[in-house]
Design an enzyme around this catalytic site. Structure first.
Site: not given
Length: 309
Positions: A131, A188, A195, A211, A241, A245
């Site tokens: 990052d 899916c 969200c 977000c 999210c 899953c």
């Protein structure tokens, strides 16, 4: 086995020994497919106030502009899925931020891996990335066969889901390259449907400016009032999210002691968070990624959640 295969195998074995979940390798070259997608995402202002996303467009797409004469991108995954989660009566913190800031943890492992490559293989030059520079982590991990990019735009694997960090070594060494895997999201839409702020505008596209992670970490000003009541009690980051899953039912607890949370963190209630002092913040989040939002930022987020009505 030729040298490229032998060296790739050596690197993967050492990566495993260092605690990485998996390691994949791809050819260092321009990311042709990602270029128009990134340009469109930026043009649609989906990066919000993250102006740094506009910088170094070419470097984001071409590793040879980051590391001179680079030949290979070595992508690595490091699991952070916790064995225990926060008290249910608490404001929520993204699981990746429970323990020591991942930048410190992974950087040390990457340095060790690069040293190993130089000692075992020879005069190899490269740079470690966590990052810390304009690198499209998920794109490189997918290209290296470590998983596919899901509809929530996170990297997914059938074996362990998506609760892991991605890091890279970009090196001037030719290696055997891995091939990409296939997409297993199928029909899916669990992440899109769940969200809280409808930030996943269409499959594989996340509007970063909507977000919860962006609002609670990146945004420096007040959180827009139109999002009141939509934060699902997230005070730093958001895992919705990923939590919904189906592939994350295969997540297994990490084995990195540095990712273990401060004992107080898991037991704190909403009332504890609302009354948090700067001293407690410093103690609970010593060397934590939460320091990024600072005490004032976390307080702002908690106040926003507290005054939902």
């Amino acid at each position: 086995m030729n040298n490229k295969q032998l060296h790739a195998q050596l690197i993967k074995t050492e990566a495993k020994r260092l605690g990485f979940l998996s390691c994949g390798i791809s050819k260092a070259q321009f990311l042709e497919a990602e270029a128009p997608r990134l340009e469109k995402w930026l043009n649609n202002n989906m990066h919000g106030q993250m102006q740094y996303m506009e910088n170094h467009f070419d470097k984001r797409l071409d590793p040879t502009k980051l590391v001179e004469d680079s030949k290979s991108v070595i992508s690595l995954l490091l699991n952070y899925y916790p064995s225990e989660e926060q008290n249910k009566e608490s404001y929520k913190l993204s699981k990746y931020a429970y323990g020591t800031d991942y930048h410190f943890v992974i950087k040390e492992k990457l340095k060790s891996l690069l040293n190993f490559i130089q000692e075992e293989i020879g005069d190899v030059h490269g740079r470690a990335f966590v990052d810390s520079a304009p690198v499209l982590d998920k794109a490189w991990a997918a290209k290296s066969g470590l998983g596919w990019i899901g509809k929530h735009s996170n990297l997914l694997t059938q074996q362990v889901g998506s609760f892991y960090f991605i890091a890279e070594l970009i090196v001037d060494l030719e290696l055997e390259y891995d091939s990409q895997t296939t997409d297993h999201c199928g029909t899916c839409t669990a992440c899109i449907d769940a969200c809280p702020t409808q930030a996943i505008t269409e499959p594989y596209v996340v509007d970063g400016s909507k977000c919860i992670s962006y609002f609670t970490i990146e945004l420096k000003e007040n959180i827009p009032t139109e999002f009141k009541g939509k934060f699902d009690d997230w005070m730093f980051g958001c895992d919705v999210c990923q939590d919904v899953c189906p592939w994350n039912r295969f997540s297994k607890a990490h084995s990195e002691p540095l990712f273990n949370p401060h004992p107080e963190l898991l037991s704190m209630t909403k009332k504890d968070w609302e009354e948090i002092t700067e001293d407690v913040f410093e103690k609970v989040f010593k060397n934590s990624a939460v320091k990024r939002t600072k005490f004032s930022g976390l307080k702002r987020n908690i106040d926003f959640l507290k005054n939902q009505d």
